[in-house]
Design a protein around this motif. Structure first.
Motif, PDB file in Angstrom:
ATOM      1  N   TYR A  54       0.923  -1.119  -0.039  1.00 21.71           N
ATOM      2  CA  TYR A  54      -0.078   0.232   0.133  1.00 21.71           C
ATOM      3  C   TYR A  54       0.891   1.346  -0.004  1.00 21.71           C
ATOM      4  CZ  TYR A  54      -3.168  -3.594   1.876  1.00 21.71           C
ATOM      5  OH  TYR A  54      -4.163  -4.513   2.059  1.00 21.71           O
ATOM      6  N   VAL A  56       1.156   4.716   0.429  1.00 23.03           N
ATOM      7  CA  VAL A  56      -0.030   5.732   1.135  1.00 23.03           C
ATOM      8  C   VAL A  56       0.570   7.396   0.753  1.00 23.03           C
ATOM      9  CG1 VAL A  56      -0.928   6.445   3.197  1.00 23.03           C
ATOM     10  CG2 VAL A  56      -1.061   4.144   2.404  1.00 23.03           C
ATOM     11  N   TYR A  96      -2.418   5.220  -2.726  1.00 23.75           N
ATOM     12  CA  TYR A  96      -3.829   5.252  -1.863  1.00 23.75           C
ATOM     13  C   TYR A  96      -3.792   6.574  -1.196  1.00 23.75           C
ATOM     14  CZ  TYR A  96      -3.641   0.037  -2.248  1.00 23.75           C
ATOM     15  OH  TYR A  96      -3.749  -1.081  -2.589  1.00 23.75           O
ATOM     16  N   SER A 202      -1.164  -4.967  -5.048  1.00 22.71           N
ATOM     17  CA  SER A 202      -1.888  -3.816  -4.393  1.00 22.71           C
ATOM     18  C   SER A 202      -3.493  -4.041  -4.527  1.00 22.71           C
ATOM     19  CB  SER A 202      -1.534  -2.459  -5.084  1.00 22.71           C
ATOM     20  OG  SER A 202      -0.065  -2.252  -4.768  1.00 22.71           O
ATOM     21  N   TYR A 208     -10.056   5.362  -1.307  1.00 18.69           N
ATOM     22  CA  TYR A 208      -8.676   5.931  -1.088  1.00 18.69           C
ATOM     23  C   TYR A 208      -8.367   6.428  -2.538  1.00 18.69           C
ATOM     24  CZ  TYR A 208      -8.838   3.547   3.048  1.00 18.69           C
ATOM     25  OH  TYR A 208      -9.099   2.738   4.550  1.00 18.69           O
ATOM     26  N   GLU A 209      -9.222   6.995  -3.304  1.00 18.72           N
ATOM     27  CA  GLU A 209      -9.140   7.398  -4.704  1.00 18.72           C
ATOM     28  C   GLU A 209      -8.218   8.698  -5.014  1.00 18.72           C
ATOM     29  OE1 GLU A 209     -11.924   6.730  -3.441  1.00 18.72           O
ATOM     30  OE2 GLU A 209     -12.156   4.854  -4.552  1.00 18.72           O
TER      31      GLU A 209
END
Length: 545
Positions: A54, A56, A96, A202, A208-209
């Motif tokens: 992920y 982020v 994310y 992933s 989480y767009e």
């Protein structure tokens, strides 16, 4: 899809994630100031063993909706995030976006994603480091292994301080002597790609767009029609650096054309370094190799020294939570600045009546960037050059407007230019008239950013208040009506400011080349004089806390 079906689908996604992660790890990489795939050692560590990955980025829309950052800053960041997301997708992953504060975000995902490892680039600045420590402590409660890597600076700042007897080197000379003991910066890592991502997966998790334009406090029209001087992202950063290397090889970077000094070059990189779209180590090692091939090595050496000086300023700000303040800042003189709201507002709004200063401020507000010479002149004018307004006010204005704003670098530059601290041997006086005239005698820069003065003759373009009325009428700009009368008599103000500084510092030379100097190259003498003259607390060095 009904709510029940949506809930079932989400459960299936979570189960698939757990199934896949049984063959590897559940790794989160926290992107902050490392928005790139080349020379990203923390990201390489995240992909090393495979498993769920992920990548982020934690985004707080309130920062932009409350106008704490400019439209230029938001636009550039969004372009960087879109570029990074596209590059991750080429590798088989994606970005994310978590809309929350970092601590709340990680409390949300550590358990939900069953995270086993967290990777991130090591930050150097005190508030970010404090947050980083809190996240590491939270990860520890979940049994998560944390890996941090140095890549925003050439050197590990804690290692530099440790190599200087656990004290922050207070002068650039001491800093250079310290890093010489450490040796060359680490070589940059090659770019990560789909092969690097092999074995990773992933999971697609709803919510989480990528953020939309409106979340950055701007409309789609502002995003499309705004300044196009800067385009964010790693691709653009590398394109610019490639252009810089080619121009150095051809000898074009050695001379600036008259009038060009304040315009952004197509090879300028400071906004890209701020967001980590390009690695400082890549720049350093590429130019070091290039220097060995060149007969005229001075230009490349200057760039390399700027990279070193950047690291030095990060070292000064490390663990000093008051580096951007006058009070409680152990490296800042306690100068009795004046509080003048009118002066400050006119400086911020480019209405000082000094065309070159106003052009710099207009460029900064419109485009989010100004040339270093222009920044120095505008900062000198606001503080110890003319208006005697606190450098803290200028710092906050830059924090709002600059797309290349970095806390330590900006604070250090304001401390230096205002003569509030002396990390270099001397600080030059920048005349609000003659400095610009020397570099751009035709006033090309002023004519672009102050259109009211476009038709003014060269003789008066820098001091239009001296133009006879008939000249003003012929130019279609009456001073005091179409363009502001100057806010202050800069020559008289310079003398007043110089007198005040002389009382504070003890050594100040009059004239255009005014500089403030505290001793010679010997650091012990430098520190001794500073302590003797100012009595502002411990100056020699700040122990690591």
């Amino acid at each position: 899809m009904t709510p029940a079906h949506a809930k079932s689908t989400q459960k299936i996604i979570v189960l698939l994630c757990i199934l896949v992660s049984s063959t590897g790890e559940n790794v989160v990489h926290w992107f902050r100031k490392d928005l790139r795939l080349h020379d990203n050692p923390a990201l390489a560590e995240a992909w090393r063993k495979g498993g769920n990955f992920y990548g982020v980025y934690i985004f707080d829309p309130l920062v932009f909706q409350n106008k704490n950052s400019s439209v230029n800053h938001g636009k550039f960041l969004l372009q960087c995030l879109r570029d990074l997301d596209a590059k991750l997708r080429e590798c088989g992953s994606f970005l994310y976006i978590i809309r929350d504060s970092p601590m709340a975000a990680f409390k949300q995902v550590f358990g939900k994603w069953r995270v086993t490892k967290l990777t991130m680039e090591e930050d150097t600045e005190p508030y970010a480091k404090k947050l980083e420590d809190s996240v590491v402590a939270l990860a520890g409660k979940y049994g998560i292994r944390v890996v941090t890597k140095v890549s925003h600076t050439l050197y590990s700042i804690p290692n530099v301080i440790k190599s200087n007897d656990s004290l922050q080197p207070f002068t650039f000379k001491r800093y250079i002597a310290t890093v010489k003991k450490i040796g060359q910066p680490d070589n940059p890592l090659p770019p990560l790609d789909a092969v690097s991502f092999h074995g990773c997966f992933s999971p697609v998790v709803p919510g989480y767009e990528m953020p939309c334009v409106e979340e950055f406090g701007m409309t789609e029209e502002e995003f499309v029609e705004g300044s196009h001087v800067w385009k964010g992202g790693e691709d653009e950063a590398l394109r610019r650096f490639d252009a810089l290397v080619k121009s150095i090889e051809s000898g074009l970077e050695e001379v600036d054309n008259v009038g060009d000094v304040c315009f952004p070059k197509v090879t300028a990189l400071s906004p890209y370094m701020r967001f980590g779209c390009i690695s400082a180590r890549l720049i350093y090692h590429t130019l070091t190799k290039l220097q060995k091939k060149m007969t005229n090595k001075q230009y490349v050496l200057n760039v390399l020294m700027k990279l070193m000086f950047r690291d030095f300023l990060f070292t000064l700000g490390h663990r000093n939570f008051f580096f951007d303040k006058m009070k409680q800042n152990p490296v800042c003189l306690q100068i009795p600045w004046e509080s003048n709201g009118d002066f400050l507002q006119r400086w911020r709004e480019a209405k000082t009546g000094f065309p070159w200063i106003d052009a710099v401020q207009t460029q900064l507000r419109k485009e989010g960037w100004a040339n270093h010479l222009g920044r120095l002149a505008a900062a000198c004018f606001l503080t110890r050059g003319c208006l005697w307004v606190s450098w803290e006010e200028g710092f906050m204005a830059c924090q709002e407007m600059q797309i290349d704003f970095e806390w330590s670098l900006c604070a250090a530059n304001w401390l230096m230019i205002s003569c509030s601290s002396f990390f270099v041997k001397s600080n030059k006086y920048y005349c609000p008239v003659n400095t610009g005239k020397h570099h751009d005698p035709q006033g090309i820069f002023i004519r672009k950013y102050i259109p009211q003065l476009r038709n003014f003759p060269e003789k008066y373009i820098y001091d239009p208040w001296n133009a006879p009325l008939e000249v003003q009428q012929a130019a279609g700009c009456i001073i005091g009506k179409d363009y502001p009368m100057r806010i202050i008599d800069h020559e008289a103000a310079k003398l007043v400011c110089a007198k005040r500084l002389r009382e504070m510092v003890g050594e100040l030379q009059e004239g255009i080349s005014t500089s403030v100097s505290l001793g010679g190259d010997n650091e012990d003498e430098f520190v001794r004089k500073k302590k003797k003259n100012f009595h502002v607390g411990e100056i020699t060095a700040i122990p690591v806390r």
